[in-house]
Design a protein around this motif. Sequence first.
Motif, PDB file in Angstrom:
ATOM      1  N   VAL A  71       0.845  -1.285   0.166  1.00 59.05           N
ATOM      2  CA  VAL A  71       0.053  -0.109   0.108  1.00 59.05           C
ATOM      3  C   VAL A  71       0.892   1.149   0.084  1.00 59.05           C
ATOM      4  N   GLU A  72       1.807   1.390   0.820  1.00 63.58           N
ATOM      5  CA  GLU A  72       2.808   2.455   1.010  1.00 63.58           C
ATOM      6  C   GLU A  72       3.340   2.678  -0.447  1.00 63.58           C
ATOM      7  N   ALA A  73       4.029   1.675  -0.903  1.00 62.06           N
ATOM      8  CA  ALA A  73       4.729   1.868  -2.224  1.00 62.06           C
ATOM      9  C   ALA A  73       3.644   2.370  -3.363  1.00 62.06           C
ATOM     10  N   ALA A  74       2.317   1.729  -3.477  1.00 62.08           N
ATOM     11  CA  ALA A  74       1.516   2.284  -4.415  1.00 62.08           C
ATOM     12  C   ALA A  74       1.192   3.804  -4.351  1.00 62.08           C
ATOM     13  N   PHE A  75       1.057   4.274  -2.957  1.00 60.74           N
ATOM     14  CA  PHE A  75       0.673   5.475  -2.536  1.00 60.74           C
ATOM     15  C   PHE A  75       2.100   6.523  -2.962  1.00 60.74           C
TER      16      PHE A  75
ATOM     17  N   ALA B 244       5.151  14.760   0.151  1.00 64.71           N
ATOM     18  CA  ALA B 244       4.642  13.941   0.962  1.00 64.71           C
ATOM     19  C   ALA B 244       5.467  13.489   2.088  1.00 64.71           C
ATOM     20  N   PRO B 245       5.840  14.057   3.144  1.00 65.75           N
ATOM     21  CA  PRO B 245       6.703  13.535   4.233  1.00 65.75           C
ATOM     22  C   PRO B 245       6.361  12.298   5.038  1.00 65.75           C
ATOM     23  N   PRO B 246       7.571  11.679   5.279  1.00 63.60           N
ATOM     24  CA  PRO B 246       7.388  10.405   6.149  1.00 63.60           C
ATOM     25  C   PRO B 246       6.477  10.503   7.209  1.00 63.60           C
ATOM     26  N   PRO B 247       5.920   9.592   7.631  1.00 62.11           N
ATOM     27  CA  PRO B 247       4.817   9.447   8.734  1.00 62.11           C
ATOM     28  C   PRO B 247       5.858   9.731  10.013  1.00 62.11           C
ATOM     29  N   ALA B 248       5.459  10.877  10.969  1.00 59.15           N
ATOM     30  CA  ALA B 248       5.973  11.103  12.034  1.00 59.15           C
ATOM     31  C   ALA B 248       5.598  10.180  13.148  1.00 59.15           C
TER      32      ALA B 248
ATOM     33  N   VAL C 221      -1.244  10.658   7.419  1.00 55.64           N
ATOM     34  CA  VAL C 221      -0.186  10.170   8.181  1.00 55.64           C
ATOM     35  C   VAL C 221       0.906  10.908   7.496  1.00 55.64           C
ATOM     36  N   ARG C 222       0.723  11.210   6.010  1.00 57.19           N
ATOM     37  CA  ARG C 222       1.709  11.887   5.199  1.00 57.19           C
ATOM     38  C   ARG C 222       1.682  13.097   5.189  1.00 57.19           C
TER      39      ARG C 222
END
Length: 518
Positions: free
Chosen positions: A141-145, A156-160, A227-228
């Motif tokens: 999912v992460e890769a597709a997004f 889109a920063p990485p999740p904090a 989250v991003r």
Amino acid sequence: MPCYPRCCTIGAAVGLGALLVAGASRADTFHYRDAGGKSVELEASLVGFDQAVYILETADGRYHLVPRAAAEKRVASPGPTPLDGTAMAGRLREEFTAERFRSYLQDPFVIGLVLGSPLPKTSEGAAKAFLRDAGAFMKNVEAAFVRYVREARIEAPPPAHPVIVLIFETKDDFVKYASAATSRDEEFTRHVAGFYSKLTNILAIRLEECRTYETPLHEAIHQQVYVRKIFQRLAPIPTWFDEGLATGFEANAGKINVGPGKVSVRYANQALQAAQVGWEHLLAGDDPFHTPALVDDAYGQAWGLHWLLVTRYRNEYPAYLRLLGQKKPLEDDEPAQRQADFRQAFGDKLAEMQTHFRPSLDAACRKQNVILKPPERKGISLTEENLGRVQLTAVRHRTSGPGGLMGDRLEVQGTLTNLSPLRPMAFLVIVETDAATYADWCVPRLEALKSTPLPPQNVVKSMDIDAAAAATVAAVRGLGQGPQTFRVCIRSAPADSEEAQRWSSGQYPKPVFGATRE
């Protein structure tokens, strides 16, 4: 679905408001009184406010809505430092108990499995394998997004914080958790398959939804958006855009095979068949998504509008995303503002867009070799609930004689599958008809992910009848006809449980016609 409670508070702002501008982005210790009047000390960051409440974010990424009237003081402090995955898993283990919680870390994800009852040692390996598969899916999912973000040319920063996914083995546990997290009653959450909460920042789903991963993917896209920090949590993001983006992704058995630029057969058909909701209704407000008779039209049209924007308006699309990304938590946009935002990004082109939609869709279908044909009905009933899947066929037998209709009965048979990847389950399958008759099968033990036949039965056992439904049943039986409709109910329990033992000995409740179905 709404993922946060509406707060009604009384009183003037005190304490925190005077310090807001000077220290809005720093983390401090906040003192306030809860609903019971108890003093609370919370280390958190102040991320937003309105006239009624403050939004405080704690180290686990959760938002806490504190009434302004309950706020007492704010003390500068260095924290909170976001929890890492190990610490987050530990907190969840405390919340659900070590006996009933298993976790798997796949950075940045914390995958949690909430068990309905203690797991036999023989099933621990299956639980670990399932969690690894769930972790791999979330990485997909992460890769597709990330691909979508790159193609859309947005930041889109990485999740904090750790990205949390909770998977509930039983329906009852999920319903209770969902009601507490969303402030909706259990009658509502009983019909929810999964959700992402903008308050807790957690994605929660039922275990049975992890067979195809369709619902987990949809909700996981919502989670990735927030989250991003594409959008701010609790900001007034139009539901049509939120859902239009999420419906652009589809999964089949864990494989993500459709992205926002591809044609979704399911939602394209819904868009073409929509008769009561137009794009102008989506821009005006969210009501179609909260009206049962309109919700299918709304989701189809949301997919259609978003698909057209992401494929034909590639230069304007990033600008609209950034505009929505500037919306602040707890703001309240009027319909006129939403429509103005759309015109600012795309111009006054809605009518033109609607004209272009069908030709653009047809061209994309030809290019992608997609056939927009609704699935055919095969005369087979398919029911999935409580970790069971029943595929049933029904045949009506009618016999006539000199005096007219002499017999009218329904014969049913099918296949039951245990959808649990964890453990053997016991199942109780009941077919109920509108003539207050039923048939049932008790399967005392079915191994994980295995199937068993449900032998043919005539649906002739008499149900108990609720007093309020007595007249309805009398009318049906008075016509001398057999059942016209039926429904399938599935109950399950771990095969080694006391409830399963009672079922095996024939101790299970007789169905009641007219009773509310759980």
